[in-house]
Design an enzyme around this catalytic site. Structure first.
Site, mmCIF file in Angstrom:
data_model
loop_
_atom_site.group_PDB
_atom_site.id
_atom_site.type_symbol
_atom_site.label_atom_id
_atom_site.label_comp_id
_atom_site.label_asym_id
_atom_site.label_seq_id
_atom_site.Cartn_x
_atom_site.Cartn_y
_atom_site.Cartn_z
ATOM 1 N N LYS A 1 3.664 -8.306 -6.514
ATOM 2 C CA LYS A 1 4.728 -7.816 -5.647
ATOM 3 C C LYS A 1 5.389 -8.989 -4.926
ATOM 4 O O LYS A 1 6.606 -9.035 -4.785
ATOM 5 C CB LYS A 1 4.117 -6.837 -4.637
ATOM 6 C CG LYS A 1 5.095 -5.892 -4.043
ATOM 7 C CD LYS A 1 4.392 -4.923 -3.105
ATOM 8 C CE LYS A 1 4.047 -3.611 -3.798
ATOM 9 N NZ LYS A 1 3.371 -2.673 -2.866
ATOM 10 N N ARG B 1 -4.811 7.664 -3.183
ATOM 11 C CA ARG B 1 -4.752 7.849 -4.625
ATOM 12 C C ARG B 1 -3.588 7.028 -5.162
ATOM 13 O O ARG B 1 -2.681 6.652 -4.426
ATOM 14 C CB ARG B 1 -4.522 9.317 -4.953
ATOM 15 C CG ARG B 1 -5.740 10.173 -4.631
ATOM 16 C CD ARG B 1 -5.571 11.562 -5.224
ATOM 17 N NE ARG B 1 -6.713 12.383 -4.900
ATOM 18 C CZ ARG B 1 -7.833 12.431 -5.605
ATOM 19 N NH1 ARG B 1 -7.982 11.671 -6.679
ATOM 20 N NH2 ARG B 1 -8.825 13.222 -5.242
ATOM 21 N N ALA B 2 -3.622 6.792 -6.480
ATOM 22 C CA ALA B 2 -2.539 6.064 -7.129
ATOM 23 C C ALA B 2 -1.249 6.852 -7.015
ATOM 24 O O ALA B 2 -1.259 8.078 -7.115
ATOM 25 C CB ALA B 2 -2.877 5.860 -8.595
ATOM 26 N N ASP C 1 10.644 -1.574 -1.377
ATOM 27 C CA ASP C 1 9.414 -1.960 -0.702
ATOM 28 C C ASP C 1 9.773 -3.176 0.135
ATOM 29 O O ASP C 1 9.296 -4.264 -0.094
ATOM 30 C CB ASP C 1 8.363 -2.302 -1.763
ATOM 31 C CG ASP C 1 6.959 -2.131 -1.227
ATOM 32 O OD1 ASP C 1 6.830 -1.766 -0.047
ATOM 33 O OD2 ASP C 1 5.998 -2.369 -1.977
ATOM 34 N N THR D 1 -7.875 3.384 -4.839
ATOM 35 C CA THR D 1 -9.297 3.351 -4.499
ATOM 36 C C THR D 1 -9.902 4.757 -4.530
ATOM 37 O O THR D 1 -11.018 4.948 -5.030
ATOM 38 C CB THR D 1 -9.503 2.694 -3.119
ATOM 39 O OG1 THR D 1 -9.100 1.323 -3.236
ATOM 40 C CG2 THR D 1 -10.956 2.754 -2.674
#
Lengths: 527, 527
Positions: B310, B217-218, B278, B225
């Site tokens: 990104k 999930r987001a 990240d 998705t």
């Protein structure tokens, strides 16, 4: 390239409905938490996630908080916003008041934080922005930790340590005593029983030097100066009252944590402690920013070294000394660093009442006064007295000894105690916790090592500092010879559970090492 | 030197009284919190501090939690121990059960954490210990953040990234499909509307390759998705049911977050997300450990590059590719990395319903199907089909196109949707949120730039993914020419507040850049 666009909007502009403020009796330890019910219209509409940072506004006041989502209407209802204890106090409006809540913009200094995380060197402005955001509670615990870790160890060069110190000292209150010198002492810590401040302050104040000593309560140790002083006198009073005592008596032993001196430091400590991070740069910034905010012009810094002290070797101590000296010089603070013997606890008692007993015995020139505590205090006080331009180098120690031996230090201490609000305390009949046991030598030999950390741990497990009469009373110290079965120390505990915890810890590791004379840990220090 | 000592103790050994477990309806977002009343005997006796880490035991089960001290008996009483939602579920015993609570020993891997913070290189065993402690929720949020920051950016060498990946893939469940190859695809993310998985999975599965795609999930994006698939079919079902669907249909689009695949990853993400960290090492370990735990033998990795993606430059993308390849090789995973065009959103819709419409239009070979989404999916699927030893290099794209054009991909998608539990959805009448507005060009020219991040932000503010019909529908894309006043995109919102938020964001920055043709952002990618 143009960024503008016009908008053809059917949006009704709708002011968010206020929620009723509710005080939620949860102590979240310096992280502001806002409790929102999962079915609250604002929670649903604004797409807050758990841990979203929100701005809570009421009566023109605004605080930041992290969201915890609540499913239980007994904690907060759908029309309410709950705040954790600290957050409620910070917002400073009454329960039931209308509050609005909205997504917080990320703190402005976050890009600088990211650059530091990526290993870049930050500029003075960057540190100013970060420290301001931290002091205003705009950083989450995660962001705070990221800053602390990114600034750890070798990650700050000494110029950056100066920037950080400077930024921290500029936020919050800054005192001006309108005289010179204003002296203070500080120890980098880690040595149980090391209550020299309670001797140094009266000696120096008796010499009429102004010494607005900042003292604190224990956080991870079995007693802070404030905890021990509290056995003798009240230590919590309004800030203005403290200032008055300092002006009148030239010193006090009751500085509060709520005096808004270098508030960013208090916030940073809230993550440094649980992580046991105590990097040189952060230590320097923390100590110097507090002292400068408190208006000190001169600082005597005590760095004890020993195998179980915070600083373990002479090269480490010298490196730390140079960093303190560099930053203090840039900040315009006169500093004198003394490296002392940190191989074992100072004095005999560990824990508020036991330490207060030791301190009073030294002040009273009592035959049972611990000589190591007396000697260390005299040497530190002597060095501080030499901050007085009228005292010649090398004369400070003798002067301090005269002040102590003549009873003038005791007299000054009594005046300070009375000013703060005296409590009854008889050093010959200290009010110790009722449960006690002795830990005995399992073999004959010399005491060749004492583990500061283990003894601090035992005293804490026994209940210190919460139970002021709990702690450890050392009966032998380094270099003493013992026979098998001789008592090494006595542990005092207030409750059976605490006694059991302490006694299990003693079983695992007594903290005492008995061996042959040549095994005695030695350190080579200035005195 | 001897450490032993005997003890002469009067301690009564007293078993701690159990407290009654209470479920406290607070969602603390993956940090276990134990609520103890300030007057609780155990809290007083054991000297817990706020944020102390405690062990909570019941029925032979044990979890770790941080203490929040409570002053309100409506939340927990003096004889109770409260647990936050997650913690309560983890402990897995009923309300009212007797629980005992004690100081937690620090996690065993903390010394390794401190070495990493100090900048040292860690060994394979160190990573194994840290990851095990993290997966067992033994780290506090502060310790987790410290680990994430200490491993950030250049702090992990590639051997360490392998150690971390290996350790993460060894904790939790590991699937074995008993066949070869088992293929998966993954995108490093950051591009809104990039729903290629919902096309690639049916194409590849239609070719009879096993593709147990893990979707999510987001978290910070307007749709994951799983969110988009949920418009078409149920995505939450028992793990065994999912396995069955994959075995029968060769693929699924409903992988749960609760399947215990690389659980340490889920915990790490809980601090990486709010910190927007990240770093390449963590990204590689996170993605590869999940894929390997899911039993994949082959992975197609999509790295989009663009000024607001990104990954911003080709050298960065190539560095990331090499790191993925190094670690995948050490882990025995076949990897194929494709660097794609990430200058703008893929497809037209951003948000679950809008994206589902785009996906179905591509599958149905609808005249309004977005060609960029179709092309990208075909190219990715083509590369995956070449993992089949029977498909020759260069033939994959044509094969994928045949599968799509012939309707076999749609047929496979329908089978997967039916197996998961179909929902009614008509791509020509998608159920969009009721409030909408258009954002228009303020000048004439060419669309020369689209800010992925700003459009994602607008879609989120409009309510996506919580409101599935909310989001942004792009009407023009890079290279299109517009006149002043032409609509650029339409925003759909479910509630007036959300519409107002989104519309303010559009006013501040529409995310569209209109200029001259020569200003068009270009990237040079493989296809």
């Amino acid at each position: 390239m143009s960024k503008q666009s016009s908008r053809d909007s059917a949006a009704q502009s709708e002011a968010p409905q206020p929620l009723a403020l509710r005080r939620v009796g949860i102590d979240t330890y310096r992280e502001n938490v806002a409790y929102l019910h999962r079915d609250c219209a604002i929670y649903r509409a604004e797409g807050f996630q758990a841990l979203s940072k929100v701005e809570v506004r009421a009566n023109g006041r605004c605080i930041l908080a992290s969201v915890n989502v609540v499913d239980d209407s007994a904690i907060v209802g759908c029309q309410q916003l709950g705040l954790s204890e600290d957050a409620f106090v910070q917002l400073g409006v009454a329960e039931g008041c209308g509050v609005t809540v909205s997504q917080a913009e990320p703190p402005r200094s976050i890009p600088a934080l990211h650059r530091k995380i990526a290993g870049e060197r930050l500029a003075q402005d960057d540190f100013a922005g970060i420290v301001e955001d931290i002091a205003s509670h705009r950083y989450s615990k995660i962001e705070l930790t990221a800053f602390v870790v990114a600034c750890n160890q070798g990650e700050l060069d000494r110029e950056e340590v100066f920037y950080l110190t400077d930024a921290m000292s500029r936020v919050g209150r800054r005192l001006d005593w309108h005289e010179y010198p204003v002296v203070d002492k500080h120890c980098v810590g880690g040595i149980p029983g090391n209550r020299t401040s309670m001797l140094v302050v009266p000696i120096v104040a008796a010499h009429n030097m102004l010494c607005p000593k900042t003292s604190s309560r224990a956080i991870t140790s079995p007693a802070g100066t404030a905890d021990t002083m509290e056995v003798l006198a009240s230590v919590e009073m309004p800030f203005e009252r403290l200032m008055e005592i300092v002006r009148r008596h030239r010193g006090c032993l009751a500085w509060g944590g709520t005096s808004d001196l270098s508030p960013a430091d208090d916030v940073l400590i809230s993550v440094e402690r649980p992580l046991s991070i105590d990097s040189p740069g952060q230590m320097v910034a923390s100590i110097l920013s507090k002292k400068i905010s408190a208006g000190s012009s001169h600082l005597l810094l005590d760095i004890p070294i020993g195998p179980t002290a915070k600083v373990r070797s002479m090269p480490d101590a010298q490196r730390l000394r140079r960093l303190f000296e560099f930053v203090a010089r840039r900040m315009g603070l006169v500093i004198d660093v003394v490296i002392t013997d940190g191989r074992q606890p100072v004095g005999n008692g560990i824990g508020p009442v036991l330490e207060a007993r030791d301190v009073l015995r030294v002040l009273e020139n009592h035959p049972l006064a611990p000589t190591d505590l007396r000697e260390k205090a005299l040497r530190l006080a002597g060095r501080m007295l030499e901050f007085d331009a009228g005292v010649r180098g090398g004369e400070g120690y003798g002067l301090a000894r005269d002040i102590l031996d003549s009873g003038r230090a005791l007299q000054k201490m009594r005046a300070i105690i009375d000013a703060q609000g005296a409590k009854h305390f008889d050093p010959d009949k200290p009010c110790l916790s009722p449960l006690s046991f002795e830990v005995k030598a399992s073999q004959a030999g010399m005491v060749v090592g004492i583990d500061n950390q283990q003894l601090a741990r035992i005293a804490r497990l026994a209940g210190a500092p919460k139970a002021s009469g709990a702690g450890v009373d050392l009966l032998v110290k380094l270099g003493d010879r013992v026979s098998s079965g001789d008592p090494l120390y006595r542990v005092y505990a207030a409750y059976p559970t605490e006694q059991a915890f302490a006694s299990e810890a003693c079983d695992r590791n007594s903290g005492y090492f008995i061996g042959a004379a040549e095994q005695l840990t030695r350190v080579s220090v200035e005195f």
